[in-house]
Structure formats: structure tokens, C-alpha cells
Scaffold this motif. Structure first.
Motif, PDB file in Angstrom:
ATOM      1  N   ASP A 310      -7.297  -6.553   8.438  1.00  0.00           N
ATOM      2  CA  ASP A 310      -7.782  -5.246   8.899  1.00  0.00           C
ATOM      3  C   ASP A 310      -6.629  -4.336   9.292  1.00  0.00           C
ATOM      4  N   ASP A 311      -5.626  -4.905   9.966  1.00  0.00           N
ATOM      5  CA  ASP A 311      -4.447  -4.113  10.331  1.00  0.00           C
ATOM      6  C   ASP A 311      -3.698  -3.664   9.076  1.00  0.00           C
ATOM      7  N   PHE A 312      -3.543  -4.566   8.133  1.00  0.00           N
ATOM      8  CA  PHE A 312      -2.889  -4.262   6.854  1.00  0.00           C
ATOM      9  C   PHE A 312      -3.576  -3.096   6.154  1.00  0.00           C
ATOM     10  N   LEU A 313      -4.893  -3.151   6.041  1.00  0.00           N
ATOM     11  CA  LEU A 313      -5.623  -2.098   5.331  1.00  0.00           C
ATOM     12  C   LEU A 313      -5.615  -0.782   6.101  1.00  0.00           C
ATOM     13  N   SER A 314      -5.617  -0.851   7.436  1.00  0.00           N
ATOM     14  CA  SER A 314      -5.580   0.385   8.215  1.00  0.00           C
ATOM     15  C   SER A 314      -4.267   1.129   7.994  1.00  0.00           C
ATOM     16  N   ARG A 315      -3.189   0.386   7.762  1.00  0.00           N
ATOM     17  CA  ARG A 315      -1.886   1.004   7.508  1.00  0.00           C
ATOM     18  C   ARG A 315      -1.785   1.578   6.099  1.00  0.00           C
ATOM     19  N   LEU A 316      -2.593   1.028   5.180  1.00  0.00           N
ATOM     20  CA  LEU A 316      -2.452   1.386   3.771  1.00  0.00           C
ATOM     21  C   LEU A 316      -3.464   2.408   3.282  1.00  0.00           C
ATOM     22  N   GLN A 317      -4.462   2.730   4.099  1.00  0.00           N
ATOM     23  CA  GLN A 317      -5.550   3.530   3.563  1.00  0.00           C
ATOM     24  C   GLN A 317      -5.118   4.941   3.173  1.00  0.00           C
ATOM     25  N   ASP A 318      -4.045   5.441   3.760  1.00  0.00           N
ATOM     26  CA  ASP A 318      -3.546   6.764   3.381  1.00  0.00           C
ATOM     27  C   ASP A 318      -2.449   6.610   2.335  1.00  0.00           C
ATOM     28  N   GLY A 319      -2.701   7.131   1.158  1.00  0.00           N
ATOM     29  CA  GLY A 319      -1.683   7.147   0.116  1.00  0.00           C
ATOM     30  C   GLY A 319      -1.384   5.804  -0.505  1.00  0.00           C
ATOM     31  N   PHE A 320      -2.379   4.944  -0.632  1.00  0.00           N
ATOM     32  CA  PHE A 320      -2.114   3.627  -1.208  1.00  0.00           C
ATOM     33  C   PHE A 320      -1.603   3.731  -2.634  1.00  0.00           C
ATOM     34  N   ALA A 321      -2.146   4.625  -3.424  1.00  0.00           N
ATOM     35  CA  ALA A 321      -1.715   4.734  -4.821  1.00  0.00           C
ATOM     36  C   ALA A 321      -0.244   5.093  -4.929  1.00  0.00           C
ATOM     37  N   GLU A 322       0.238   5.952  -4.036  1.00  0.00           N
ATOM     38  CA  GLU A 322       1.634   6.365  -4.079  1.00  0.00           C
ATOM     39  C   GLU A 322       2.568   5.309  -3.505  1.00  0.00           C
ATOM     40  N   ARG A 323       2.090   4.521  -2.516  1.00  0.00           N
ATOM     41  CA  ARG A 323       2.925   3.509  -1.868  1.00  0.00           C
ATOM     42  C   ARG A 323       2.125   2.205  -1.739  1.00  0.00           C
ATOM     43  N   PRO A 324       1.852   1.559  -2.853  1.00  0.00           N
ATOM     44  CA  PRO A 324       0.997   0.365  -2.803  1.00  0.00           C
ATOM     45  C   PRO A 324       1.721  -0.866  -2.269  1.00  0.00           C
ATOM     46  N   MET A 325       0.943  -1.854  -1.884  1.00  0.00           N
ATOM     47  CA  MET A 325       1.445  -3.177  -1.521  1.00  0.00           C
ATOM     48  C   MET A 325       0.509  -4.198  -2.162  1.00  0.00           C
ATOM     49  N   TYR A 326       0.954  -5.441  -2.222  1.00  0.00           N
ATOM     50  CA  TYR A 326       0.127  -6.492  -2.804  1.00  0.00           C
ATOM     51  C   TYR A 326       0.276  -7.753  -1.974  1.00  0.00           C
ATOM     52  N   LEU A 327      -0.684  -8.658  -2.103  1.00  0.00           N
ATOM     53  CA  LEU A 327      -0.695  -9.882  -1.318  1.00  0.00           C
ATOM     54  C   LEU A 327      -0.008 -11.001  -2.085  1.00  0.00           C
ATOM     55  N   GLN A 328       1.001 -11.608  -1.457  1.00  0.00           N
ATOM     56  CA  GLN A 328       1.714 -12.735  -2.047  1.00  0.00           C
ATOM     57  C   GLN A 328       1.003 -14.039  -1.648  1.00  0.00           C
ATOM     58  N   ASP A 329      -0.196 -14.238  -2.161  1.00  0.00           N
ATOM     59  CA  ASP A 329      -0.925 -15.466  -1.840  1.00  0.00           C
ATOM     60  C   ASP A 329      -0.542 -16.548  -2.856  1.00  0.00           C
ATOM     61  N   VAL A 330       0.675 -17.057  -2.687  1.00  0.00           N
ATOM     62  CA  VAL A 330       1.205 -18.072  -3.596  1.00  0.00           C
ATOM     63  C   VAL A 330       0.298 -19.301  -3.605  1.00  0.00           C
ATOM     64  N   ARG A 331      -0.192 -19.671  -2.445  1.00  0.00           N
ATOM     65  CA  ARG A 331      -1.176 -20.756  -2.331  1.00  0.00           C
ATOM     66  C   ARG A 331      -2.475 -20.131  -1.834  1.00  0.00           C
ATOM     67  N   PRO A 332      -3.331 -19.702  -2.764  1.00  0.00           N
ATOM     68  CA  PRO A 332      -4.494 -18.892  -2.387  1.00  0.00           C
ATOM     69  C   PRO A 332      -5.405 -19.574  -1.372  1.00  0.00           C
ATOM     70  N   ASN A 333      -5.765 -18.813  -0.365  1.00  0.00           N
ATOM     71  CA  ASN A 333      -6.760 -19.211   0.611  1.00  0.00           C
ATOM     72  C   ASN A 333      -8.017 -18.416   0.288  1.00  0.00           C
ATOM     73  N   GLU A 334      -9.084 -19.094  -0.103  1.00  0.00           N
ATOM     74  CA  GLU A 334     -10.246 -18.376  -0.611  1.00  0.00           C
ATOM     75  C   GLU A 334     -10.896 -17.508   0.459  1.00  0.00           C
TER      76      GLU A 334
END
Length: 353
Positions: A310-334
Motif C-alpha cells: 500500500d505504501d509502495f502504490l501510494s508513492r507511485l500513483q502520480d506519474g507511474f507511466a513516466e517513472r515506473p517501478m517493478y517488483l523483483q519477486d525472484v521467489r514469488p510469494n502468491e
């Protein structure tokens, strides 16, 4: 694409198969491959891209992949096959407890960088069985996911494999050795470009994962100036080739290497999957319009996981397309994967940019 036309529905979680054990395939409104490409093109994706959306493809025909114990293709490695000689003849020993390989201790291929042309034997990439590999992997490749191949040993790491860490680090800054290092790095860039070209010809590769660690837990191994002088020019040649051939370049660079981010941008790196000791949110603010930053979470409870997302998304909701981030879930947690998918699906259908 107007993503408001694709509102989230709980039915998207209905799954009849898995990408791999524990990673179910959702009823995606678009493929994970296209969603990831949207992020790289600086278009708003339908959800935050994740490594679980990516299919790593490391074919057996490249000796580095077997040596580093990371073959990912239809013909997987047996335990006793892991390790051995890489494509330059450097011997690697597989260490089961860490699930990877290290150069065999006490063996150095190159004692003097000025001898590299007479000592180092470059592989004949044309002789690798590309046709057989392509035929073997027709059904292995998942066209729904973002297919990403690896260059497992980059420039600095390759120099380390030839000389050992201490001598490789000195060679980067010794005025008497720099010219030879430049020549070697340019020859390596030529080789990597040829391998990328072969991969692109035989397989539908939209992504390259370039592995070159530049830092310790506390600081980079070398300065920004050294990075710009020694590593930037050959890596820029590789990224330029990738971009000219519709391949996105992701840098895997461990350690606290955030001080080198300006050079990464100048190299043309599309994304950086750094470790948690780097200030990812500050990097996004400072460089996010030029390089996509990956992020990791290691919550101990379900509640902590939801708070982190929730904190991650609150920081990204403005301008995500211009400054995107992605999740490095190398060992995925479903649990984390499904929560981030749903929350970002809901958020992005409300975002206008």
C-alpha cells in the motif's frame, strides 16, 4: 489503449494452470508480456509488472549458463552437470548451499592484462547449435510472458574471472593498464552483441538481463568517474544495439551502487534490479524518468506485506507511466503477488497518466 476499458474483476484470479509451481496464470486482460512492454515504453500498464511475469531463458548452448548452474530451457541441468568450464575456459565450481557457482579458487587465467590477446580465446558463437536449440524449445517458450535472456558475466565480472578481484580492480584505475582493459571490454562488447543478435534471430526475445555486480554492501567497488571512463562506452554500444533491435536492457547490479546511477542512465540502461540497501524511492525521484527501478519487499507477516504494498502504490500513483517501478519477486510469494496485482489493477484504472 484506454485502460479504463479494463476494470478489475475478481474472476481474473480464476486459474486452470501455472507459469511454474506456485505461480498461477490469472485471466489477464492483456498478456504479461504486453503489460511489461508497456512499462518499458513508458505507457501505463494494467498492473505493476513483476518478475513472475517474466520467463527467463538461458539455453544450454551457451557454456556460461551451465558453468553458472543456471540453464533454463527445455533440456534442464542435472545436479552433477552444474559448474564446469565457461565459454572462455574459466572453471567454475557449483556450490549447492548458495545454488550458484564461483570461479575455482587458486586458478588465474590472466596474470598481466597486456597479455590478454595471446591468452584469452574467444568462443566461436557460430558453432553453437542454434538450430537444435530453437527446435528443442518451441514448446518451452511461453509467448504470454516477457521472454528475457541473460548475459551472465558482464564486463567487470568477466575481468574478475580472468584476473581475480584485486587485480581486476587495480586494472580499472592503473594508467598503464587502462588501454588494454578498454580493448578487452570492447572485444567483449562485440561478443555480447553477436550473442544477442543470435538470440534475437532464433527466439522472440524482448528483454536482456545483463549481470555485472559493481558494489559491496556499503559502497561501489569503484568511483562514478571510473565507471564512466571504463564501463560506460562498451555498455552503451550494447544498449544501443539492443534498442536498435527492439530489446530492452535490464542491468542486474548487486551492492550499494546507487552512486553509479548517473552512469547507468548515460549507458542507456532501461531498468536496474538493485538490492535493498539502495534508496529505491530516492532513485526513482532523481532518475526515474530515464531508468526504471526495481524494488523488493521482505515482510515477515501478511499485515506487513499489505502495508509495504500500500505504501509502495501510494508513492507511485502520480506519474507511474513516466517513472515506473517493478517488483523483483525472484521467489514469488502468491499472497504478495495477488495483492499487488489486484491493488494496482484497481489503482491504474483510476490513473489518468
Amino acid at each position: 489503449m484506454n485502460i479504463q476499458q479494463y476494470p478489475f474483476k475478481k474472476e481474473e484470479f480464476k486459474s486452470t494452470r501455472e507459469f511454474r509451481p506456485g505461480v498461477p496464470v490469472y485471466q489477464f486482460p492483456i498478456t504479461p508480456r504486453e503489460n511489461t512492454r508497456r512499462m518499458y515504453r513508458r505507457e501505463l500498464p494494467l498492473w505493476v509488472p513483476m518478475y513472475s511475469d517474466v520467463q527467463a531463458f538461458l539455453p544450454r548452448i551457451c557454456p556460461d549458463n551451465k558453468a553458472r548452474a543456471m540453464v533454463m530451457e527445455a533440456d534442464s541441468l542435472k545436479e552433477e552437470e552444474k559448474g564446469g568450464l565457461d565459454m572462455f575456459g574459466v572453471e567454475w565450481e557449483y556450490v549447492p548451499v548458495v545454488g550458484g557457482s564461483m570461479e575455482k579458487p587458486g586458478v588465474t587465467m590472466l596474470n598481466d592484462i597486456s597479455d590478454w590477446k595471446s591468452v584469452i580465446r574467444f568462443p566461436d558463437v557460430d558453432s553453437w547449435d542454434w538450430e537444435g536449440c530453437a527446435a528443442r524449445n518451441v514448446s518451452y517458450i511461453d509467448h504470454e510472458r516477457f521472454l528475457q535472456t541473460w548475459i551472465f558475466t558482464g564486463l567487470f565480472e568477466r575481468l574478475i574471472s580472468f584476473m581475480g578481484f584485486e587485480d581486476a580492480a587495480v586494472a580499472l584505475i592503473d594508467e598503464d593498464q587502462k588501454d588494454d582493459v578498454h580493448e578487452l571490454f570492447n572485444a567483449l562488447a562485440d561478443l555480447y552483441i553477436k550473442i544477442i543478435g543470435k538470440m534475437k534471430h532464433y527466439f522472440p526475445i524482448p528483454g536482456l538481463y545483463f549481470h555485472d555486480d559493481w558494489g559491496s554492501q556499503r559502497a561501489p567497488f569503484f568511483s562514478l568517474g571510473v565507471c564512466r571512463e571504463m564501463l560506460l562506452p562498451p555498455i552503451r554500444r550494447i544498449t544501443d544495439y539492443c534498442h536498435a533491435n527492439d530489446v530492452f536492457f535490464e542491468l542486474h547490479c548487486c551492492g550499494k551502487s546507487e552512486a553509479l546511477a548517473p552512469a547507468m542512465v548515460e549507458m542507456g540502461v532501461d531498468a536496474w534490479s538493485g538490492q535493498v540497501m539502495n534508496d529505491k524511492y530516492r532513485l526513482r525521484e532523481d532518475f526515474g524518468r530515464n531508468i526504471i527501478i526495481g524494488i523488493q519487499f521482505f515482510p515477515e507477516t501478511e499485515a506487513e506485506m499489505k502495508t509495504d504494498i500500500d505504501d509502495f502504490l501510494s508513492r507511485l500513483q502520480d506519474g507511474f507511466a513516466e517513472r515506473p517501478m517493478y517488483l523483483q519477486d525472484v521467489r514469488p510469494n502468491e499472497s504478495m503477488r495477488s495483492y499487488l496485482y489486484e491493488r494496482s489493477r484497481l489503482l491504474f484504472t483510476e490513473v489518468k497518466s
